[in-house]
Design a protein around this motif. Structure first.
Motif, PDB file in Angstrom:
ATOM      1  N   LEU A  39      44.541  43.569  47.170  1.00  0.00           N
ATOM      2  CA  LEU A  39      43.205  42.988  47.098  1.00  0.00           C
ATOM      3  C   LEU A  39      42.630  42.775  48.498  1.00  0.00           C
ATOM      4  N   ILE A  40      43.457  42.261  49.404  1.00  0.00           N
ATOM      5  CA  ILE A  40      42.987  41.947  50.750  1.00  0.00           C
ATOM      6  C   ILE A  40      42.531  43.201  51.485  1.00  0.00           C
TER       7      ILE A  40
ATOM      8  N   CYS B  88      37.023  40.431  49.391  1.00  0.00           N
ATOM      9  CA  CYS B  88      38.314  40.931  48.898  1.00  0.00           C
ATOM     10  C   CYS B  88      39.447  40.003  49.336  1.00  0.00           C
ATOM     11  N   GLY B  89      39.376  39.516  50.579  1.00  0.00           N
ATOM     12  CA  GLY B  89      40.387  38.591  51.074  1.00  0.00           C
ATOM     13  C   GLY B  89      40.393  37.288  50.299  1.00  0.00           C
TER      14      GLY B  89
ATOM     15  N   VAL C 209      32.179  42.463  52.528  1.00  0.00           N
ATOM     16  CA  VAL C 209      32.969  42.995  51.412  1.00  0.00           C
ATOM     17  C   VAL C 209      34.454  42.728  51.642  1.00  0.00           C
ATOM     18  N   ALA C 210      34.923  42.980  52.872  1.00  0.00           N
ATOM     19  CA  ALA C 210      36.336  42.752  53.187  1.00  0.00           C
ATOM     20  C   ALA C 210      36.707  41.280  53.033  1.00  0.00           C
TER      21      ALA C 210
ATOM     22  N   ALA D 152      39.443  36.918  47.212  1.00  0.00           N
ATOM     23  CA  ALA D 152      40.041  37.223  45.902  1.00  0.00           C
ATOM     24  C   ALA D 152      41.559  37.274  45.999  1.00  0.00           C
ATOM     25  N   GLY D 153      42.072  37.853  47.099  1.00  0.00           N
ATOM     26  CA  GLY D 153      43.518  37.917  47.290  1.00  0.00           C
ATOM     27  C   GLY D 153      44.141  36.545  47.429  1.00  0.00           C
TER      28      GLY D 153
ATOM     29  N   ALA E  18      41.558  46.066  50.059  1.00  0.00           N
ATOM     30  CA  ALA E  18      40.937  46.953  49.083  1.00  0.00           C
ATOM     31  C   ALA E  18      39.895  47.870  49.715  1.00  0.00           C
ATOM     32  N   LEU E  19      39.164  47.398  50.727  1.00  0.00           N
ATOM     33  CA  LEU E  19      38.087  48.204  51.310  1.00  0.00           C
ATOM     34  C   LEU E  19      38.601  49.518  51.911  1.00  0.00           C
TER      35      LEU E  19
END
Length: 379
Positions: free
Chosen positions: A272-273, A330-331, A326-327, A333-334, A275-276
């Motif tokens: 997730l972290i 994602c972080g 975006v990154a 979410a992780g 993901a980008l």
């Protein structure tokens, strides 16, 4: 004071005034300062000897741009790790060997990457070195355990071992190349690497036996932030092979730990972290294969996410900030997937956002001063 200690413990800091936290803080600061200050002399030397990327149809630079930023990043990273280890040596021999394996693999990739930047090497040779660096991790016990991955069947020992080796190599080599392929717009990879390193650092800090990972991530985050001071658009230097350092080290450190649980069981968090870069590489490779390109990694084009975002924004700075956002999402979410407390997640996001704003503002300020000096010299 007791309230402050309790608050720090909620953030994963066991002792706010202890040697462990001091080691992490000093590692981060050392990496940032050394990289920040080392880049100008590296840039000047690179221009003198011709270590630079020439303008072409795929690049945004209109003049030769030094491509030796990875040397400064690597110097800041390694020196900071030495400082952190001196303050808080990890006494577990097995973990020490694993850390040395990570540093050795990163050094090998940096050396080969630097030669490739200046003289050019075949894609097959570079891939061979990446495979060797991944195997170096495997033989030192850093691997994904297939049977520990949730929702997948438990297989026979030999089959599971083969699949574990395959997944580990795919993870390490894939992420190494993913970060390299993401490097196309000023500031994108440096910012994404800083975000991923900081988020993984906070995640690892929640476990008392991941001190080695925390130190490595502190050095990586600091060197990424120090580099960004010179790379946010308009960039004065690019990292070149430094992107492989970030990709390889993040992939390796995500497998590092002395917990009884398998690294594979917590693979969702680094997925997730990071993901980008993973999604970017996946869509590029699939797209090139669909167009009949047999070797998708050896045929550059403008189908990367940063190219698509740049086409919409028309501005490199806005492109970097959009991809940083975006990154960071994602972080976040992780971290939530790891079960980290919302307050810790919030403070981590604020720290990351504030740090990125600071270095971007410093770069813009320096560019304004440089432009004003240039006008005065012309007059």
């Amino acid at each position: 004071m007791d309230q402050l200690r309790i608050f720090a413990q909620h953030l994963g800091i066991a002792d706010l005034f202890g040697r462990g936290f001091l080691a992490v803080l000093l590692t981060f600061v050392t990496a940032a300062v050394i990289t920040w200050r080392f880049i100008p002399p590296v840039r000047d030397f690179a221009l003198r000897v011709g270590w630079a990327d020439m303008p072409n149809e795929r690049r945004l630079n209109t003049v030769p741009l030094p491509n030796a930023g990875g040397l400064a990043i690597f110097a800041g990273f390694v020196i900071s790790i030495v400082v952190g280890w001196a303050l808080r040596p990890i006494v577990i021999e097995h973990v020490n060997i694993q850390v040395l394996a990570i540093l050795l693999g990163a050094t090998l990739l940096m050396l080969v990457g630097f030669i490739d930047d200046q003289y050019g090497l075949s894609p097959l040779f570079r891939l061979g070195v990446q495979l060797l660096s991944a195997v170096l991790l495997l033989v030192n016990g850093l691997r994904i355990d297939f049977n520990a991955i949730p929702f997948l069947p438990v297989l026979d020992g030999n089959v599971a071992n083969v699949l574990s080796i395959f997944l580990t190599i795919l993870w390490v080599v894939g992420l190494t190349n993913a970060m390299n392929l993401l490097d196309g717009v000023d500031g994108v990879v440096g910012g994404v690497a800083f975000i991923a390193s900081a988020v993984l650092l906070v995640t690892a800090a929640q476990f008392t036996d991941r001190a080695a990972a925390v130190i490595l991530l502190a050095g990586l985050a600091g060197s990424a932030l120090g580099y960004l001071r010179h790379n946010f658009n308009p960039s004065s230097i690019i990292m070149g092979n430094g992107s492989t350092l970030f990709g390889y080290t993040l992939a390796a450190v995500s497998l590092l730990g002395t917990l009884k649980i398998s690294a594979g069981a917590s693979l969702l968090v680094p997925l997730l972290i990071m993901a980008l870069p993973i999604l970017d590489t996946t869509q590029v490779v699939v797209g090139r294969l669909a167009r009949g390109i047999r070797n998708p990694l050896a045929h550059p084009d403008k189908t990367h996410l940063h190219h698509r975002v740049l086409a919409r924004t028309g501005n490199a700075r806005r492109t970097s900030v959009a991809l940083w956002t975006v990154a960071l999402l994602c972080g976040v979410a992780g971290m939530f997937a790891q079960g980290i407390a919302p307050l810790t997640v919030l403070l981590t996001a604020v720290f990351i956002g504030g740090s990125l704003w600071f270095v971007a503002a410093r770069r813009i300020r320096a560019q304004i001063i440089e432009a004003a000096q240039g006008r005065r010299e012309l007059n």
